[in-house]
Motif scaffolding. Structure first.
Motif, PDB file in Angstrom:
ATOM      1  N   HIS A 137       0.866  -1.413   0.131  1.00  0.00           N
ATOM      2  CA  HIS A 137       0.011  -0.128   0.084  1.00  0.00           C
ATOM      3  C   HIS A 137       0.915   1.190   0.107  1.00  0.00           C
ATOM      4  O   HIS A 137       0.585   2.271  -0.738  1.00  0.00           O
ATOM      5  N   LEU A 138       1.885   1.241   0.949  1.00  0.00           N
ATOM      6  CA  LEU A 138       2.977   2.485   0.782  1.00  0.00           C
ATOM      7  C   LEU A 138       3.486   2.446  -0.473  1.00  0.00           C
ATOM      8  O   LEU A 138       3.722   3.767  -1.075  1.00  0.00           O
ATOM      9  N   GLY A 139       3.718   1.334  -1.060  1.00  0.00           N
ATOM     10  CA  GLY A 139       4.511   1.428  -2.418  1.00  0.00           C
ATOM     11  C   GLY A 139       3.766   1.801  -3.299  1.00  0.00           C
ATOM     12  O   GLY A 139       4.131   2.635  -4.595  1.00  0.00           O
ATOM     13  N   ALA A 140       2.217   1.814  -3.242  1.00  0.00           N
ATOM     14  CA  ALA A 140       1.373   2.077  -4.173  1.00  0.00           C
ATOM     15  C   ALA A 140       1.091   3.682  -4.107  1.00  0.00           C
ATOM     16  O   ALA A 140       0.320   4.079  -4.799  1.00  0.00           O
ATOM     17  N   GLY A 141       1.447   4.291  -3.154  1.00  0.00           N
ATOM     18  CA  GLY A 141       1.120   5.622  -2.851  1.00  0.00           C
ATOM     19  C   GLY A 141       0.637   6.167  -1.661  1.00  0.00           C
ATOM     20  O   GLY A 141       0.365   7.263  -1.381  1.00  0.00           O
ATOM     21  N   HIS A 197       7.442   2.579   9.798  1.00  0.00           N
ATOM     22  CA  HIS A 197       8.369   3.631   9.624  1.00  0.00           C
ATOM     23  C   HIS A 197       9.653   2.907   9.611  1.00  0.00           C
ATOM     24  O   HIS A 197      10.764   3.207  10.236  1.00  0.00           O
ATOM     25  N   ARG A 198       9.754   2.183   8.680  1.00  0.00           N
ATOM     26  CA  ARG A 198      11.024   1.287   8.415  1.00  0.00           C
ATOM     27  C   ARG A 198      11.368   1.743   6.566  1.00  0.00           C
ATOM     28  O   ARG A 198      10.484   1.983   5.999  1.00  0.00           O
ATOM     29  N   ASP A 199      12.526   1.772   6.320  1.00  0.00           N
ATOM     30  CA  ASP A 199      13.010   2.260   5.396  1.00  0.00           C
ATOM     31  C   ASP A 199      12.325   1.310   4.197  1.00  0.00           C
ATOM     32  O   ASP A 199      12.476   0.106   4.291  1.00  0.00           O
ATOM     33  N   HIS A 206       8.935   1.087  -6.769  1.00  0.00           N
ATOM     34  CA  HIS A 206       7.828   1.546  -5.469  1.00  0.00           C
ATOM     35  C   HIS A 206       8.596   1.920  -4.404  1.00  0.00           C
ATOM     36  O   HIS A 206       8.108   1.668  -3.152  1.00  0.00           O
ATOM     37  N   ARG A 207       9.566   2.811  -4.577  1.00  0.00           N
ATOM     38  CA  ARG A 207      10.247   3.539  -3.271  1.00  0.00           C
ATOM     39  C   ARG A 207       9.421   4.608  -2.885  1.00  0.00           C
ATOM     40  O   ARG A 207       8.554   5.063  -3.555  1.00  0.00           O
ATOM     41  N   TYR A 208       9.471   4.468  -1.366  1.00  0.00           N
ATOM     42  CA  TYR A 208       8.684   5.647  -0.626  1.00  0.00           C
ATOM     43  C   TYR A 208       9.619   6.001   0.446  1.00  0.00           C
ATOM     44  O   TYR A 208      10.393   5.305   0.871  1.00  0.00           O
ATOM     45  N   ASP A 209       9.273   7.412   0.940  1.00  0.00           N
ATOM     46  CA  ASP A 209       9.896   7.828   1.966  1.00  0.00           C
ATOM     47  C   ASP A 209       9.041   7.580   3.302  1.00  0.00           C
ATOM     48  O   ASP A 209       8.018   8.132   3.371  1.00  0.00           O
ATOM     49  N   HIS A 210       9.748   6.770   3.984  1.00  0.00           N
ATOM     50  CA  HIS A 210       8.865   6.271   5.259  1.00  0.00           C
ATOM     51  C   HIS A 210       8.535   7.752   6.329  1.00  0.00           C
ATOM     52  O   HIS A 210       7.544   7.787   7.006  1.00  0.00           O
TER      53      HIS A 210
END
Length: 175
Positions: free
Chosen positions: A31-35, A68-70, A92-96
C-alpha cells in the motif's frame, strides 16, 4: 513456562503475532509502495495499567518494524529473492518519513473535562505520541455537545482552544 515470580507465561501469543505480522508487513509495504501515505489504526481498548497491556506494545512494534522502516529494506525483506524483484522494489520506493500514522485509543472517560485531566501513565502510548487530540462530550443546555482539543503537539505551536464539532453526511463539521 513459569517465571521466577511464579507467573505462568504462555508463549503461544508470540507465534500467533509473528504469523499475523507475516501477513501485515506485505499489506502495509504494497500500500505504501502504491502511494498511500496515511495509516489509521483503530484502535486500542481501555486499560487499567498501561504497562501491563499488550496492545500498545504490538502497535509500537508494527510502527517501528513496518510503517516507519526504510521502504527499500522492507521491500527487500518481503520480495525475496531480491535479485528477482529488484526492478519492482526500485519502482515502488517511498519515504517512510512522509507517512502519517494515526492511532485511535478508546478510554473509559467520555467527558471532555475528564479526558483533558487524564494523566499519562508509565507505559502509556500517549507518553511517546507526537500529538494527542482528545474528543469528548459535555452537556450544553438541553443537548450533548461534542468537542475536541489538542492537549499535546510536539515540535510546533498549537491552539489552546476547545472546538465544538458535529458529525453529518460530510463527516466532521465545525459550526
Amino acid at each position: 513456562m513459569v517465571t521466577p515470580d511464579g507467573v505462568k507465561f504462555d508463549w503461544n501469543w508470540k507465534s500467533e503475532y509473528n504469523h499475523a505480522l507475516y501477513t501485515v508487513r506485505p499489506f502495509v509495504y504494497f500500500h505504501l509502495g502504491a502511494g498511500s501515505r496515511r495509516v489509521v489504526v483503530d484502535g486500542i481498548e481501555p486499560m487499567d495499567v498501561p504497562s501491563d497491556y499488550i496492545q500498545p506494545y504490538l502497535f509500537h512494534d508494527l510502527y517501528r518494524k513496518v510503517i516507519h522502516r526504510d521502504g527499500e529494506t522492507l521491500g527487500m525483506e518481503i520480495c525475496l529473492p531480491v535479485w528477482r524483484y529488484r526492478e519492482f522494489i526500485d519502482a515502488h520506493r517511498y519515504d517512510h518519513a512522509a507517512v502519517t500514522t494515526l492511532l485511535l485509543v478508546t478510554t473509559e472517560e467520555t467527558q471532555l473535562e475528564h479526558l483533558i485531566a487524564r494523566k499519562v501513565a508509565a507505559g502509556d502510548i500517549g507518553a511517546v505520541a507526537n500529538s494527542i487530540v482528545v474528543m469528548g462530550s459535555e452537556r450544553v443546555g438541553n443537548r450533548i455537545g461534542r468537542f475536541l482539543c489538542v492537549v499535546e503537539h510536539r515540535g510546533s505551536a498549537m491552539s489552546d482552544e476547545i472546538a465544538e464539532y458535529r458529525v453529518n453526511e460530510q463527516g466532521i463539521v465545525f459550526p
